[in-house]
Design a protein around this motif. Sequence first.
Motif, mmCIF file in Angstrom:
data_model
loop_
_atom_site.group_PDB
_atom_site.id
_atom_site.type_symbol
_atom_site.label_atom_id
_atom_site.label_comp_id
_atom_site.label_asym_id
_atom_site.label_seq_id
_atom_site.Cartn_x
_atom_site.Cartn_y
_atom_site.Cartn_z
ATOM 1 N N HIS A 287 -34.157 -0.682 123.039
ATOM 2 C CA HIS A 287 -35.160 -1.609 122.501
ATOM 3 C C HIS A 287 -36.224 -1.871 123.556
ATOM 4 O O HIS A 287 -36.003 -1.681 124.743
ATOM 5 C CB HIS A 287 -34.506 -2.926 122.090
ATOM 6 C CG HIS A 287 -33.471 -2.763 121.019
ATOM 7 N ND1 HIS A 287 -33.795 -2.553 119.702
ATOM 8 C CD2 HIS A 287 -32.118 -2.747 121.085
ATOM 9 C CE1 HIS A 287 -32.685 -2.431 118.996
ATOM 10 N NE2 HIS A 287 -31.654 -2.536 119.816
ATOM 11 N N CYS A 308 -38.148 -5.996 118.182
ATOM 12 C CA CYS A 308 -37.654 -5.963 116.799
ATOM 13 C C CYS A 308 -36.836 -7.202 116.458
ATOM 14 O O CYS A 308 -36.451 -7.389 115.302
ATOM 15 C CB CYS A 308 -36.802 -4.714 116.566
ATOM 16 S SG CYS A 308 -35.286 -4.699 117.534
ATOM 17 N N CYS A 324 -36.050 2.395 119.874
ATOM 18 C CA CYS A 324 -35.907 1.740 118.576
ATOM 19 C C CYS A 324 -37.227 1.842 117.804
ATOM 20 O O CYS A 324 -38.280 1.464 118.311
ATOM 21 C CB CYS A 324 -35.495 0.287 118.804
ATOM 22 S SG CYS A 324 -35.685 -0.760 117.367
ATOM 23 N N CYS A 327 -39.066 -1.495 117.201
ATOM 24 C CA CYS A 327 -39.699 -1.970 118.437
ATOM 25 C C CYS A 327 -41.010 -1.213 118.674
ATOM 26 O O CYS A 327 -42.034 -1.807 119.011
ATOM 27 C CB CYS A 327 -38.781 -1.752 119.637
ATOM 28 S SG CYS A 327 -37.546 -3.035 119.868
HETATM 29 ZN ZN LIG Z 1 -35.555 -2.753 118.760
#
Ligand SMILES: [Zn+2]
Length: 343
Positions: A287, A308, A324, A327
Amino acid sequence: MRCLKVLGSGGDWGDERQQELIAAGTLLPRGLHTLNHPMVRHAAAVYNGDPNVVAQRELIADTSDPPFWKVKSGRWRGAVWIDPNDGQAWLVDVGIRRADSPTDFYAAFLASLAAEGPAPFLPTADDRDRLKLEIAHERLRDWELSLYLQSVEVLLEAVETGYARGVIPTVLEGGVDPAILEIEVERYPGEWGTDDPLEQPAGVAVQLRVNNWADRGVLTRAQLIACSAISPYEQDWDAAPEVVGVRLLATVSEARLLYIKASADLDAGVVAEQVELGDLAPVTHAHLAKTSAIAAASIDGTAVRGLCGQWFVPRQDHGALPECEECLTRYEVFKAASAEAKN
Ligand SMILES: [Zn+2]
């Protein structure tokens, strides 16, 4: 094995997944007597050695040397042989009842018994090896379950007092207890920028104080089980919980601690059925978060919130993971917005 072949291709299973595995020839490590088929359940209930149910046993007529016993459930019929040496019961044949037909299970069973004698029906060396394996597996499973329940107990005490410890028992009776499990709990109120009492973060540190390094496998397993009881998500941990003897820190929400407390009252049998002991869901994505927040969190081993919205503990091995998607999308939006603001 002969019975499983017949049952695997027949119906009436209480668990479709089990039938698929058995039909595909895949053996489960669990005791075969726990299979969810009415024949197996009934045979296990009547031939489990309990003196209260011995009266329910019924001899298959015309068998005596050795005797074989009946199992009846719905349209299914079976034969059980009891080992005179250790009292272990074996389900040795199964089939379908067809009244007054030569293909009726008991008629066919008696005919092959008359033609070939009892030997083809008795357990082989492979069958006995399989039984030994199942007994060992069950013992290990019992140990894991008691360890999981004990980890929860130690954790709940630490939630109240800040620190608690408990003995990790030996797998084999009479052995040295391999380690002491220590758990520390620290609250960081307000750290996650929310007033919601359920969203307050807590750090839970786990450490094994090892008495006996002889069996690394047992120590690693014990640590994984204790960690999975606290959080089954690897991304909550500051290091992969496979290295024994180091202090591991998970950052969890107050909601998680409450959930553990509520589920501590569950029956051990329910835990055994529903919890994947010692299984941690692996970290799958890296992330994105503010670099300064990641740097601080890496030092403290605490969690940061990704763009996120997912909380995670940054670890050194995250670089190798795919980023991610959510993200990345939010980062693009954020970049576009700040470029707009500059213009
Ligand atoms: Zn994320």
